[in-house]
Design a protein around this motif. Structure first.
Motif, PDB file in Angstrom:
ATOM      1  N   LEU A   1       0.734  -1.335   0.042  1.00 30.11           N
ATOM      2  CA  LEU A   1       0.022  -0.041  -0.080  1.00 30.11           C
ATOM      3  C   LEU A   1       0.739   1.305   0.039  1.00 30.11           C
ATOM      4  O   LEU A   1       0.537   2.238  -0.580  1.00 30.11           O
ATOM      5  CB  LEU A   1      -0.933   0.011   1.295  1.00 30.11           C
ATOM      6  CG  LEU A   1      -2.175  -1.079   1.240  1.00 30.11           C
ATOM      7  CD1 LEU A   1      -2.747  -0.838   2.387  1.00 30.11           C
ATOM      8  CD2 LEU A   1      -3.011  -0.532   0.161  1.00 30.11           C
ATOM      9  N   LYS A   2       1.976   1.199   0.575  1.00 24.68           N
ATOM     10  CA  LYS A   2       2.875   2.317   0.679  1.00 24.68           C
ATOM     11  C   LYS A   2       3.292   2.722  -0.493  1.00 24.68           C
ATOM     12  O   LYS A   2       3.810   3.972  -0.818  1.00 24.68           O
ATOM     13  CB  LYS A   2       4.027   2.146   1.720  1.00 24.68           C
ATOM     14  CG  LYS A   2       4.961   1.039   1.056  1.00 24.68           C
ATOM     15  CD  LYS A   2       6.195   1.099   1.778  1.00 24.68           C
ATOM     16  CE  LYS A   2       7.012   0.003   1.584  1.00 24.68           C
ATOM     17  NZ  LYS A   2       7.804   0.457   0.313  1.00 24.68           N
ATOM     18  N   ASP A   3       3.209   1.971  -1.810  1.00 20.94           N
ATOM     19  CA  ASP A   3       3.398   2.578  -3.131  1.00 20.94           C
ATOM     20  C   ASP A   3       2.546   3.565  -3.571  1.00 20.94           C
ATOM     21  O   ASP A   3       2.871   4.168  -4.511  1.00 20.94           O
ATOM     22  CB  ASP A   3       3.573   1.221  -4.164  1.00 20.94           C
ATOM     23  CG  ASP A   3       5.004   0.458  -3.679  1.00 20.94           C
ATOM     24  OD1 ASP A   3       5.727   0.905  -2.988  1.00 20.94           O
ATOM     25  OD2 ASP A   3       5.126  -0.640  -4.068  1.00 20.94           O
ATOM     26  N   PHE A   4       1.211   3.503  -2.939  1.00 21.67           N
ATOM     27  CA  PHE A   4       0.341   4.401  -3.543  1.00 21.67           C
ATOM     28  C   PHE A   4      -0.059   5.689  -2.378  1.00 21.67           C
ATOM     29  O   PHE A   4      -0.679   6.477  -3.069  1.00 21.67           O
ATOM     30  CB  PHE A   4      -0.972   3.306  -3.760  1.00 21.67           C
ATOM     31  CG  PHE A   4      -0.674   2.567  -4.625  1.00 21.67           C
ATOM     32  CD1 PHE A   4      -0.791   2.558  -5.886  1.00 21.67           C
ATOM     33  CD2 PHE A   4      -0.395   1.076  -3.926  1.00 21.67           C
ATOM     34  CE1 PHE A   4      -0.515   1.365  -6.721  1.00 21.67           C
ATOM     35  CE2 PHE A   4      -0.228  -0.125  -4.938  1.00 21.67           C
ATOM     36  CZ  PHE A   4      -0.058  -0.006  -6.240  1.00 21.67           C
ATOM     37  N   PHE A   5       0.298   5.432  -1.508  1.00 20.31           N
ATOM     38  CA  PHE A   5      -0.166   6.899  -0.545  1.00 20.31           C
ATOM     39  C   PHE A   5       0.813   6.773   0.643  1.00 20.31           C
ATOM     40  O   PHE A   5       1.765   5.838   0.881  1.00 20.31           O
ATOM     41  CB  PHE A   5      -1.570   6.767  -0.272  1.00 20.31           C
ATOM     42  CG  PHE A   5      -1.735   5.554   0.831  1.00 20.31           C
ATOM     43  CD1 PHE A   5      -1.602   5.330   2.159  1.00 20.31           C
ATOM     44  CD2 PHE A   5      -2.273   4.290   0.372  1.00 20.31           C
ATOM     45  CE1 PHE A   5      -1.845   4.511   3.040  1.00 20.31           C
ATOM     46  CE2 PHE A   5      -2.764   3.090   1.202  1.00 20.31           C
ATOM     47  CZ  PHE A   5      -2.385   3.406   2.540  1.00 20.31           C
TER      48      PHE A   5
END
Length: 257
Positions: free
Chosen positions: A249-253
Motif C-alpha cells: 500500500l505504501k507505493d500508492f499513498f
C-alpha cells in the motif's frame, strides 16, 4: 407543574400548552429483583431482552444484535415487559437519553432502560419524536443527577416538560414525522442493500477473480462488454489474473501523522 423546569408559555405557538411527561404517559422500570435474567438465562432463540446496545440511531431496535432469554425467565419477571409501540429510554451511562420504539410483540428491558407508555397512541408518536429531537435529548443532560455516572430516574423523567399542540395539529405533526421516518428507514435499507452488493462485487472481482475464471473456463460473460474486456482470460502461476501484480500500500499513498 414545576414552572421553573419549562420554557415560558410565550415561546409556544398559539393554543399550545406545557405538560409534565407524567401527565400524558406512564413509566415502567425493568424487574431489578431476584428474577433479573443472568447470563445462564440467555439463549439463541427466545424472548427479546432489550438493552441500550440494541438501540439503533434510526430509533429502532436491532434484530441482528438482539439478546434473548428463556420463556421461563421471561414469565417470572414482575415488570419491564414491553408492548408494541412502547418507547424504551436509556436512564444510565454514556448513552443516557438514547431512545427507540419497540416493534417486538413481547420482550423485556434491562435495568438501564425504562418503558414510556403514553396514554393514547397519537401521544406515543409525539412523545417519541419530541424526546428523540435535539431539544428532547438535551433534557437528559439537563436533568442528569450530576454524579460521575450519568443517571436518571422515573421520578425525574416524569417531570420532563413537553409542549402539547391541539389535537388536530398533533395528528398532522405525527403524520409528517412518521412519513419522514418511513422514508429514512427505506433509504437506510437501500443503502444496506447497495453496500452488500458492493462488497459482493469487490469479492468477486478482486478476491475470487470471478470474471477471469469465467473467461478461462469459457463461460458466458456476466458483465457489460466494457467491463468484461478489462479482465484477463487466464490466471498466472500465483493464482491471480495474468498481468496483475501485488504491491504494498505504501507505493500508492503516504501516511501523515
Amino acid at each position: 407543574m414545576n414552572d421553573d423546569r419549562k420554557t415560558s408559555n410565550e415561546e409556544l405557538p398559539k393554543h399550545w400548552s406545557w405538560a409534565d411527561l407524567e401527565e400524558i404517559a406512564t413509566f415502567i422500570n425493568g424487574d431489578r429483583g431476584k428474577n433479573y435474567p443472568s447470563q445462564s438465562d440467555r439463549v439463541t432463540y427466545g424472548v427479546p431482552f432489550i438493552n441500550t446496545g440494541h438501540i439503533e440511531p434510526s430509533g429502532r431496535l436491532s434484530r441482528e444484535r438482539m439478546d434473548y432469554i428463556t420463556r421461563d425467565r421471561f414469565e417470572k419477571l414482575g415488570s419491564g415487559k414491553v408492548k408494541v409501540g412502547d418507547i424504551v429510554y436509556c436512564l444510565r451511562g454514556s448513552t443516557i437519553g438514547k431512545i427507540a420504539r419497540n416493534e417486538f410483540p413481547e420482550g423485556a428491558i434491562a435495568s438501564s432502560l425504562i418503558i414510556i407508555r403514553a396514554k393514547t397512541t397519537i401521544l406515543q408518536d409525539f412523545i417519541y419524536h419530541y424526546l428523540a429531537s435535539p431539544i428532547g435529548q438535551s433534557l437528559a443532560k439537563k436533568f442528569d443527577n450530576g454524579s460521575a455516572q450519568p443517571n436518571l430516574s422515573a421520578r425525574v423523567l416524569s417531570k420532563y416538560p413537553i409542549p402539547l399542540p391541539p389535537e388536530e395539529e398533533l395528528h398532522s405533526i405525527c403524520q409528517v414525522l412518521g412519513a419522514l421516518d418511513d422514508k429514512i428507514e427505506l433509504n437506510r435499507r437501500m443503502n444496506e442493500t447497495l453496500e452488500a452488493m458492493a462488497r459482493a462485487i469487490f469479492k468477486d472481482w478482486f478476491v475470487d477473480f470471478g470474471p477471469t475464471r469465467a473467461k478461462a473456463e469459457g463461460r458466458t460473460p456476466y458483465l457489460a462488454p466494457e467491463l468484461w474486456n478489462l479482465f484477463p482470460d487466464a490466471l498466472d502461476d500465483d493464482g491471480k489474473p495474468v498481468g496483475w501484480e501485488t504491491r504494498p500500500l505504501k507505493d500508492f499513498f503516504s501516511i501523515v501523522g
